[in-house]
Scaffold this motif. Structure first.
Motif, PDB file in Angstrom:
ATOM      1  N   LYS A  75      40.844  39.151  46.959  1.00  0.00           N
ATOM      2  CA  LYS A  75      41.179  37.925  46.225  1.00  0.00           C
ATOM      3  C   LYS A  75      40.019  36.948  46.347  1.00  0.00           C
ATOM      4  O   LYS A  75      39.558  36.668  47.453  1.00  0.00           O
ATOM      5  N   ARG A 102      35.188  26.355  33.302  1.00  0.00           N
ATOM      6  CA  ARG A 102      36.331  27.272  33.319  1.00  0.00           C
ATOM      7  C   ARG A 102      36.339  28.153  32.070  1.00  0.00           C
ATOM      8  O   ARG A 102      36.592  29.369  32.142  1.00  0.00           O
ATOM      9  N   ASN A 142      36.991  38.003  30.377  1.00  0.00           N
ATOM     10  CA  ASN A 142      37.552  38.706  29.218  1.00  0.00           C
ATOM     11  C   ASN A 142      36.599  39.720  28.621  1.00  0.00           C
ATOM     12  O   ASN A 142      37.023  40.566  27.822  1.00  0.00           O
ATOM     13  N   ASP A 152      42.975  40.977  37.780  1.00  0.00           N
ATOM     14  CA  ASP A 152      44.060  40.004  37.675  1.00  0.00           C
ATOM     15  C   ASP A 152      43.491  38.591  37.793  1.00  0.00           C
ATOM     16  O   ASP A 152      42.726  38.296  38.717  1.00  0.00           O
ATOM     17  N   VAL A 153      43.892  37.741  36.867  1.00  0.00           N
ATOM     18  CA  VAL A 153      43.382  36.371  36.818  1.00  0.00           C
ATOM     19  C   VAL A 153      44.552  35.402  36.758  1.00  0.00           C
ATOM     20  O   VAL A 153      45.492  35.605  35.981  1.00  0.00           O
ATOM     21  N   GLN A 154      44.510  34.366  37.580  1.00  0.00           N
ATOM     22  CA  GLN A 154      45.557  33.345  37.557  1.00  0.00           C
ATOM     23  C   GLN A 154      44.996  32.045  38.107  1.00  0.00           C
ATOM     24  O   GLN A 154      43.933  32.036  38.760  1.00  0.00           O
ATOM     25  N   ASP A 155      45.692  30.939  37.832  1.00  0.00           N
ATOM     26  CA  ASP A 155      45.311  29.667  38.436  1.00  0.00           C
ATOM     27  C   ASP A 155      45.567  29.743  39.934  1.00  0.00           C
ATOM     28  O   ASP A 155      46.607  30.251  40.383  1.00  0.00           O
ATOM     29  N   SER A 207      46.334  28.245  43.772  1.00  0.00           N
ATOM     30  CA  SER A 207      47.369  27.328  44.241  1.00  0.00           C
ATOM     31  C   SER A 207      46.947  25.877  44.042  1.00  0.00           C
ATOM     32  O   SER A 207      45.937  25.429  44.595  1.00  0.00           O
ATOM     33  N   THR A 225      40.347  28.941  39.960  1.00  0.00           N
ATOM     34  CA  THR A 225      40.875  30.161  39.358  1.00  0.00           C
ATOM     35  C   THR A 225      40.785  31.303  40.371  1.00  0.00           C
ATOM     36  O   THR A 225      39.752  31.486  41.020  1.00  0.00           O
ATOM     37  N   GLN A 226      41.888  32.039  40.513  1.00  0.00           N
ATOM     38  CA  GLN A 226      41.923  33.162  41.456  1.00  0.00           C
ATOM     39  C   GLN A 226      41.776  34.475  40.712  1.00  0.00           C
ATOM     40  O   GLN A 226      42.454  34.704  39.706  1.00  0.00           O
ATOM     41  N   VAL A 227      40.886  35.334  41.205  1.00  0.00           N
ATOM     42  CA  VAL A 227      40.655  36.663  40.637  1.00  0.00           C
ATOM     43  C   VAL A 227      40.968  37.690  41.720  1.00  0.00           C
ATOM     44  O   VAL A 227      40.480  37.582  42.847  1.00  0.00           O
ATOM     45  N   THR A 228      41.789  38.687  41.366  1.00  0.00           N
ATOM     46  CA  THR A 228      42.071  39.804  42.273  1.00  0.00           C
ATOM     47  C   THR A 228      41.391  41.040  41.738  1.00  0.00           C
ATOM     48  O   THR A 228      41.643  41.459  40.592  1.00  0.00           O
TER      49      THR A 228
END
Length: 353
Positions: free
Chosen positions: A306, A319, A327, A334-337, A339, A348-351
């Motif tokens: 992560k 951003r 993209n 996996d990409v999400q905002d 915490s 932005t968090q990338v797994t």
């Protein structure tokens, strides 16, 4: 509505001719041997296709080329056309590339008309090209001869075309036809095109050459081509190393333990270089994106890793650049905002998968 075979003049520029073909909303006009693409709405019918040649000749007298007999001193026929009107200020090249939205209130769905403005007394052999950042080759988008003191429609682009236009290049040679002129240096300009601006209304500005607001690039201003600032990459690399070395002792042991599970990367420019003096916004953005790519490349084999990229909220330019990278260059992760309690709304968090 103009149709094939009609003789037309251009509404907002000098010239005209016979429509040889129509593709969509673009008419191709035979203008003294050159096929010029023009918006249909910019074509004014002078004589319909069904009228006689004699009547067409009378109505198109200002546009017809006068063909003279062979000169006794030459082995070819000499063609002369009315010389374009010149101005003293037109002796210096002023060339502008502009993008005009068809619907500025709905930029997400709008198309964009691309124009070249040749504000000079010179003809131009002109080529306009583009490429995406990840591409190594260029695509020609327009090539031809551009007349003096004219605005030329180059193409219509959609939002889906913009990913292939991260960089644009223009090459041109200026000359005059049938008269003496001062020699101009060939122009070859390559520059970045911030395609995120096409979706922000405030980025479209008033321009002396257009009635509507546009995004404009001054390719040549008073004979001076557009040039990008040259940054000493060695100096920047050394600055990055010094900054990281200076920060290393300040890190707390707890921080290091946290990095074993979540890698935090602060992309604020002040964390990457000691000083931003001499750096343009584009230069700073490039440094931030380069750091993002470096971290991603180093962790592509660490499945499940992560990574939190701290970019700040601001206007969202950084951003947007990171999301474009995720993209295209780094698909499938996996990409999400991150915490918001821990990082606010600027991370932005990338797994890694």
């Amino acid at each position: 509505m103009a149709k094939i075979g009609d003789h037309v003049r251009f509404l907002n520029s000098i010239g005209g001719g016979k429509i040889t073909r129509i593709e969509g909303n673009i008419a191709y006009v035979d203008d003294n041997g050159f096929e010029t693409p023009t918006l249909l709405r910019e074509c004014v019918v002078v004589a319909p296709a069904e009228e006689t040649r004699g009547k067409v000749a009378n109505n198109m007298a200002a546009l017809e080329v006068e063909v003279k007999p062979k000169s006794p001193d030459h082995n070819r026929s000499v063609e002369t056309a009315p010389q374009p009107e010149e101005t003293p200020e037109g002796e210096k090249l002023n060339i502008t590339l502009a993008f005009e939205p068809s619907d500025i209130k709905h930029l997400n769905t709008s198309t964009f008309d691309t124009y070249l403005v040749n504000d000079s007394n010179y003809y131009l052999y002109f080529t306009y090209m583009s490429r995406a950042d990840e591409s190594t080759g260029w695509t020609t988008r327009y090539a031809g001869v551009v007349e003096p003191n004219i605005q030329v429609f180059l193409e219509e682009i959609a939002g889906t075309d913009l990913p292939a236009m991260d960089r644009i290049a223009v090459q041109m040679i200026a000359f005059k036809d049938g008269r003496e002129f001062k020699l101009k240096s060939p122009v070859a300009v390559e520059t970045a095109l911030d395609t995120t601006k096409f979706f922000k209304m405030h980025c479209f500005k008033e321009n002396v050459y257009f009635e509507k607001d546009v995004i404009a690039l001054n390719i040549v201003t008073n004979d001076r081509p557009l040039s990008r600032m040259v940054i000493d990459s060695g100096r920047l690399e050394e600055g990055l190393k010094q900054k990281k070395a200076a920060d290393r002792p300040k890190r707390q042991p707890v921080k290091k333990q946290k990095l074993t599970s979540v890698l935090e990367v602060d992309l604020h420019i002040t964390e990457l270089v000691d000083s931003t003096a001499g750096l343009s916004p584009a230069d700073m953005l490039n440094l931030q994106v380069d750091e993002f790519r470096k971290v991603m490349d180093e962790n592509l084999k660490n499945h499940g890793r992560k990574i939190v990229f701290i970019h700040g909220k601001g206007e969202g330019v950084l951003r947007s650049a990171l999301m474009k990278e995720l993209n295209h260059r780094y698909k499938g992760h996996d990409v999400q905002d991150a915490s918001f309690r821990e990082y606010g709304f600027g991370a932005t968090q990338v797994t890694i998968r």
